[in-house]
Design a protein around this motif. Structure first.
Motif, mmCIF file in Angstrom:
data_model
loop_
_atom_site.group_PDB
_atom_site.id
_atom_site.type_symbol
_atom_site.label_atom_id
_atom_site.label_comp_id
_atom_site.label_asym_id
_atom_site.label_seq_id
_atom_site.Cartn_x
_atom_site.Cartn_y
_atom_site.Cartn_z
ATOM 1 N N ILE A 198 -2.411 4.488 -3.125
ATOM 2 C CA ILE A 198 -1.079 4.870 -2.221
ATOM 3 C C ILE A 198 -1.294 5.538 -1.281
ATOM 4 C CG2 ILE A 198 1.434 5.139 -2.305
ATOM 5 C CD1 ILE A 198 1.768 3.278 -4.839
ATOM 6 N N PRO A 199 -1.648 6.736 -1.374
ATOM 7 C CA PRO A 199 -1.573 7.832 -0.209
ATOM 8 C C PRO A 199 -2.859 7.517 0.922
ATOM 9 C CG PRO A 199 -2.398 9.051 -2.293
ATOM 10 C CD PRO A 199 -1.879 7.664 -2.536
ATOM 11 N N LEU A 200 -4.051 6.766 0.132
ATOM 12 C CA LEU A 200 -5.037 6.303 1.069
ATOM 13 C C LEU A 200 -4.470 5.372 2.072
ATOM 14 C CD1 LEU A 200 -8.939 6.025 0.165
ATOM 15 C CD2 LEU A 200 -7.601 4.081 1.266
ATOM 16 N N CYS A 201 -3.823 4.537 1.535
ATOM 17 C CA CYS A 201 -3.297 3.232 2.474
ATOM 18 C C CYS A 201 -2.384 4.004 3.543
ATOM 19 C CB CYS A 201 -2.397 2.388 1.697
ATOM 20 S SG CYS A 201 -3.558 1.031 0.748
ATOM 21 N N ILE A 202 -1.659 4.977 3.043
ATOM 22 C CA ILE A 202 -0.612 5.521 4.076
ATOM 23 C C ILE A 202 -1.396 6.582 4.989
ATOM 24 C CG2 ILE A 202 1.303 7.286 4.309
ATOM 25 C CD1 ILE A 202 2.270 6.477 1.428
ATOM 26 N N ASN A 203 -2.525 7.238 4.739
ATOM 27 C CA ASN A 203 -3.023 7.597 5.698
ATOM 28 C C ASN A 203 -3.883 7.128 6.750
ATOM 29 O OD1 ASN A 203 -3.658 10.369 6.477
ATOM 30 N ND2 ASN A 203 -5.597 10.565 5.171
ATOM 31 N N ASN A 204 -4.468 5.984 6.015
ATOM 32 C CA ASN A 204 -5.472 5.134 6.877
ATOM 33 C C ASN A 204 -4.502 4.395 7.746
ATOM 34 O OD1 ASN A 204 -7.356 6.013 5.325
ATOM 35 N ND2 ASN A 204 -8.254 4.163 4.847
ATOM 36 N N ILE A 205 -3.066 3.979 7.616
ATOM 37 C CA ILE A 205 -2.520 3.129 8.384
ATOM 38 C C ILE A 205 -1.898 3.913 9.430
ATOM 39 C CG2 ILE A 205 -0.236 1.966 8.595
ATOM 40 C CD1 ILE A 205 -0.534 1.032 5.498
ATOM 41 N N ARG A 206 -1.770 5.277 8.977
ATOM 42 C CA ARG A 206 -1.213 6.221 10.010
ATOM 43 C C ARG A 206 -2.284 6.445 11.088
ATOM 44 N NH1 ARG A 206 -0.820 12.088 10.495
ATOM 45 N NH2 ARG A 206 -2.029 12.515 8.587
ATOM 46 N N HIS A 207 -3.628 6.480 10.802
ATOM 47 C CA HIS A 207 -4.740 6.553 11.898
ATOM 48 C C HIS A 207 -5.412 5.369 12.224
ATOM 49 C CE1 HIS A 207 -4.820 11.108 11.427
ATOM 50 N NE2 HIS A 207 -4.773 10.928 9.972
ATOM 51 N N ASN A 208 -4.584 4.254 12.010
ATOM 52 C CA ASN A 208 -5.163 2.883 12.428
ATOM 53 C C ASN A 208 -6.706 2.739 11.814
ATOM 54 O OD1 ASN A 208 -3.729 1.063 13.740
ATOM 55 N ND2 ASN A 208 -3.369 2.655 15.456
ATOM 56 N N LYS A 209 -6.914 3.188 10.710
ATOM 57 C CA LYS A 209 -8.161 3.030 9.746
ATOM 58 C C LYS A 209 -8.253 1.672 8.953
ATOM 59 C CE LYS A 209 -10.290 7.023 8.415
ATOM 60 N NZ LYS A 209 -10.464 8.180 7.823
ATOM 61 N N ARG A 261 0.146 -4.964 1.064
ATOM 62 C CA ARG A 261 0.894 -5.642 2.419
ATOM 63 C C ARG A 261 2.375 -4.932 2.328
ATOM 64 N NH1 ARG A 261 -1.644 -10.888 0.536
ATOM 65 N NH2 ARG A 261 -3.123 -11.095 2.204
ATOM 66 N N LEU A 262 3.077 -4.587 0.960
ATOM 67 C CA LEU A 262 4.388 -3.933 1.085
ATOM 68 C C LEU A 262 4.501 -2.466 2.021
ATOM 69 C CD1 LEU A 262 7.216 -3.982 0.134
ATOM 70 C CD2 LEU A 262 6.466 -3.061 -2.033
ATOM 71 N N LEU A 263 3.162 -1.897 1.653
ATOM 72 C CA LEU A 263 3.018 -0.772 2.083
ATOM 73 C C LEU A 263 2.928 -0.853 3.724
ATOM 74 C CD1 LEU A 263 0.899 1.749 -0.130
ATOM 75 C CD2 LEU A 263 2.805 2.218 0.861
ATOM 76 N N CYS A 264 2.255 -1.831 4.184
ATOM 77 C CA CYS A 264 1.959 -2.035 5.597
ATOM 78 C C CYS A 264 3.383 -2.414 6.238
ATOM 79 C CB CYS A 264 1.111 -3.362 5.629
ATOM 80 S SG CYS A 264 -0.501 -2.996 5.321
ATOM 81 N N PHE A 314 11.215 0.758 -7.220
ATOM 82 C CA PHE A 314 10.155 1.068 -6.839
ATOM 83 C C PHE A 314 10.225 1.095 -5.340
ATOM 84 C CE2 PHE A 314 5.703 -0.830 -5.438
ATOM 85 C CZ PHE A 314 4.953 0.499 -5.602
ATOM 86 N N GLU A 315 11.442 0.533 -4.846
ATOM 87 C CA GLU A 315 11.669 0.247 -3.467
ATOM 88 C C GLU A 315 12.042 1.841 -3.149
ATOM 89 O OE1 GLU A 315 12.351 -2.118 -5.370
ATOM 90 O OE2 GLU A 315 10.830 -3.540 -4.360
ATOM 91 N N GLN A 316 12.971 2.310 -3.755
ATOM 92 C CA GLN A 316 13.421 3.798 -3.428
ATOM 93 C C GLN A 316 12.387 4.620 -3.691
ATOM 94 O OE1 GLN A 316 16.278 3.897 -6.860
ATOM 95 N NE2 GLN A 316 18.183 3.423 -5.580
ATOM 96 N N GLY A 317 11.543 4.625 -4.673
ATOM 97 C CA GLY A 317 10.586 5.918 -5.091
ATOM 98 C C GLY A 317 9.350 5.593 -3.657
ATOM 99 N N LEU A 318 9.235 4.157 -3.348
ATOM 100 C CA LEU A 318 8.401 4.106 -2.128
ATOM 101 C C LEU A 318 8.793 4.584 -0.674
ATOM 102 C CD1 LEU A 318 5.271 2.967 -2.453
ATOM 103 C CD2 LEU A 318 6.318 0.748 -1.744
#
Ligand code: NAD
Ligand code: DAU
Length: 351
Positions: A198-209, A261-264, A314-318
């Motif tokens: 989860i944090p890897l996705c957040i970080n990569n999305i932030r940096h367009n990686k 996909r949800l994280l995106c 999950f929606e609130q936590g995410l």
């Protein structure tokens, strides 16, 4: 004043447990025992570091002499043991680091606690935090892991955790040591090291990686908000039955690809990007070796016997999680600089 050792308190889950205990129990002295590996970060505990009932001791639990020394110094009444090598991918490239910390390190703590407490177990407790991965993998057939499910670990990480669980039970059965174990599903939340999904996705999305999805993204994990795990640990430490095991889970199964996909979607909204932008970063890569297909854990015993239940959806936590990372981009940049960056590049250049 009771003295409680929390090992691994500078890590992801440990820092949430330390924060909860320091704030909720001013009558306890909380001693955070941590070696500060790449995964341990005292920045995670800035808000409690000056509290009078908090201490930090830099201790590598593989060092028996140093472990005995802190047990002698503080004479703890309880141990909540979270320190571990925790990342499955790292265990595939370096199993011995997992054997050293998770097996030998746990045994050093058990041995030191037993030396200190022997013949006087009244009011004492050794609580070992374990994982649902010790039970192996499930098919996509609606089955669950129960406390009685036989151990069938597959990765070096889960084999090392299974081994440590066995030693904890052995100290209970052999010496009568007051132990308790819990096995939890995948946690998510703030201060999670960004090598995990989860944090890897957040970080990569932030940096367009690129977002690396192992295999087809069909593996299933059961996600639990980290503060709900910390609340369960509090309950089990105080009210769990000696010698027992408790399963903890979110009853919240997601395939990796659906979760990504949800994280995106959430990240596009937070970053003011057009919906669908971040999904373009999804990149299918070579699967993890021995990748467990599905984890799903039944926490009915914990709910029925101790009255625990998750506090957020999950929606609130995410939402809370993504907001924390957006507000703490410096934290992400600090922990992903230097050695971690080299590790990441090496890991993904092989995929
Ligand atoms: P983490 O990797 O974020 O933190 C581990 C902590 O242990 C770090 O602070 C690190 O410095 C410390 N540590 C590592 N080796 C050490 C050593 N030799 N001596 C002293 N300290 C050492 O891990 P986490 O995700 O917070 O997991 C904590 C515990 O919970 C682990 O035992 C893990 O197996 C278990 N667990 C994790 C999850 C999850 O989803 N993250 C789920 C179930 C169980
Ligand atoms: O189930 C509890 C366990 O959950 C804990 O005991 C472990 O300490 C913790 O790390 C976690 O293990 P996982 O292997 O399930 O977590 P991870 O975040 O590494 O991976 C989650 C899923 O996402 C898994 O199926 C692998 C996949 N994945 C992971 C990464 C890092 C990807 O598809 N791409 C990635 O880049």
């Amino acid at each position: 004043m009771k003295t409680i050792f929390i090992t691994g308190g500078a890590g992801f889950i440990g820092s949430h447990v330390v924060r909860l205990f320091v704030n909720k129990y001013p009558e306890y002295l909380i001693v955070n025992i941590d070696a500060l590996t790449y995964a341990g970060n005292l920045e995670n505990l800035k808000d409690v570091e000056n509290k009078p009932n908090y201490r930090f001791e830099k201790v590598d639990i593989t060092d028996a002499g140093r472990v005995n020394q802190v047990f002698e110094q503080y004479k703890p009444d309880g141990v909540i043991h979270l320190a571990a090598e925790s990342h499955v991918d790292r265990s595939i490239t370096d199993p011995f680091a997992f054997i050293r910390t998770n097996v030998f390190g746990t045994c050093n703590l058990l041995f030191a606690a037993n030396q200190l407490w022997q013949n006087n177990y009244e009011g004492k407790r050794f609580y070992h935090i374990s994982t649902d991965e010790v039970y192996g993998a499930l098919e996509k057939d609606g089955s669950y892991f129960y406390e009685t499910t036989r151990y069938q670990p597959h990765s070096p990480y889960s084999a090392s955790k299974a081994s440590s669980d066995h030693f904890v039970r052995a100290f209970h059965d052999t010496y009568g040591m007051p132990t308790v174990i819990s096995n939890c599903s995948n946690n998510y939340g703030s201060h999670h090291f960004p090598e995990k999904l989860i944090p890897l996705c957040i970080n990569n999305i932030r940096h367009n990686k690129p977002i690396p999805v192992y295999g087809k993204g069909e593996n299933v994990r059961d996600w639990l908000f980290v503060d709900d795990h910390a609340a369960a640990i509090d309950l089990i430490f105080h009210k769990g039955k000696i010698g027992d095991t408790y399963n903890i889970g979110g009853n919240n199964e997601w395939t990796n690809i659906d979760l990504i996909r949800l994280l995106c979607k959430v990240m596009d909204r937070k970053l003011g990007r057009e919906e669908g932008t971040s999904e373009k970063l999804i990149t299918f890569v070579t699967d993890r070796k021995g990748h467990d297909l599905r984890y799903a854990i039944c926490s009915k015993k914990l709910q029925d016997e101790l009255g625990w239940k998750p506090s957020v959806t999950f929606e609130q936590g995410l939402e809370k999680t993504v907001d924390w990372y957006m507000a703490n981009q410096q934290w992400l940049d600090n922990v992903t600089s230097g050695n971690y960056q080299q590790y990441y590049e090496k890991m993904y250049s092989n995929r």
